[in-house]
Scaffold this active site. Sequence first.
Site, PDB file in Angstrom:
ATOM      1  N   CYS A   1       0.839  -1.208   0.000  1.00 57.70           N
ATOM      2  CA  CYS A   1       0.000   0.000   0.000  1.00 57.70           C
ATOM      3  C   CYS A   1       0.870   1.252   0.000  1.00 57.70           C
ATOM      4  O   CYS A   1       1.982   1.249   0.527  1.00 57.70           O
ATOM      5  CB  CYS A   1      -0.908   0.044   1.228  1.00 57.70           C
ATOM      6  SG  CYS A   1      -2.021  -1.357   1.427  1.00 57.70           S
ATOM      7  N   ASP A   2       0.322   2.325  -0.550  1.00 58.20           N
ATOM      8  CA  ASP A   2       0.986   3.629  -0.478  1.00 58.20           C
ATOM      9  C   ASP A   2      -0.071   4.709  -0.640  1.00 58.20           C
ATOM     10  O   ASP A   2      -1.095   4.485  -1.294  1.00 58.20           O
ATOM     11  CB  ASP A   2       2.055   3.773  -1.553  1.00 58.20           C
ATOM     12  CG  ASP A   2       2.977   4.946  -1.282  1.00 58.20           C
ATOM     13  OD1 ASP A   2       3.901   4.789  -0.451  1.00 58.20           O
ATOM     14  OD2 ASP A   2       2.768   6.029  -1.848  1.00 58.20           O
TER      15      ASP A   2
END
Length: 253
Positions: A103-104
């Site tokens: 995730c980012d």
Amino acid sequence: MTSSPAPVEGVAGAGGHDPLLLLASASAGRRATLRAARIEHSALPVDLDEGAILARARTATEAVGAGAPETALTAADEVLLLAREKALAATARSDGGYVVLGCDSMLELDGEVIGKPLTAERAVERWRAMRGRAGILHSGHWLVDDRDPEDGGTGATFGATASCELHFADLSDEEIGAYVATGEPLGVAGGFTLDGIGGPFIEHVQGDPHAVVGLSLPLLRRMLGEIGLGVHELWEDPSSDPVDAGPSDPADR
């Protein structure tokens, strides 16, 4: 000599098994979100040069598009790229057999991407620009199905982005100074949290609120469905002791 798999952080699931979901992140906020939803998981944080990754991608995109504005990477593109790189790196470092999630997150304000302030001066500057306005928080998610075929593995690797609109309160200079002095805004995307000290400064969220923390549970459910898994299959044993997610630390989104 080949390197040994990196150690995975987390507690074994019910019956002593390793959780199937492997989170490629050290984010306390993301882990708290999973714990609150009683989703068994472990974590394998990866340390990547995100600036270099984005610089290479921007250069490649500009070369292909010959500088055309419509070919430039968007904030949604960039978070998805970084989520993919995290997921692939964690998959390569693990001992295999997991469903890996990277995730980012980034904040977009008037077309400008706002990452982590890192310094107090920059955090103050950004909050003065954000106060009383609205921005879009993009959270990229990338899934790698690294399960063995006999365990139902598909080998799939794909991603999606969850976005939501945030309306920031019109903070006074005193409030901005006090908030920045806590240190919380320095290491988080956009310089704020929804579930921490910065919560009172977010007036309204339109869209998936989990995207603000950096992990959308509805999107994760849909992605798991693409590889034949129900999110309920990752739930902890209901007979186990309740999990206290607690307040999340100011986490890298």
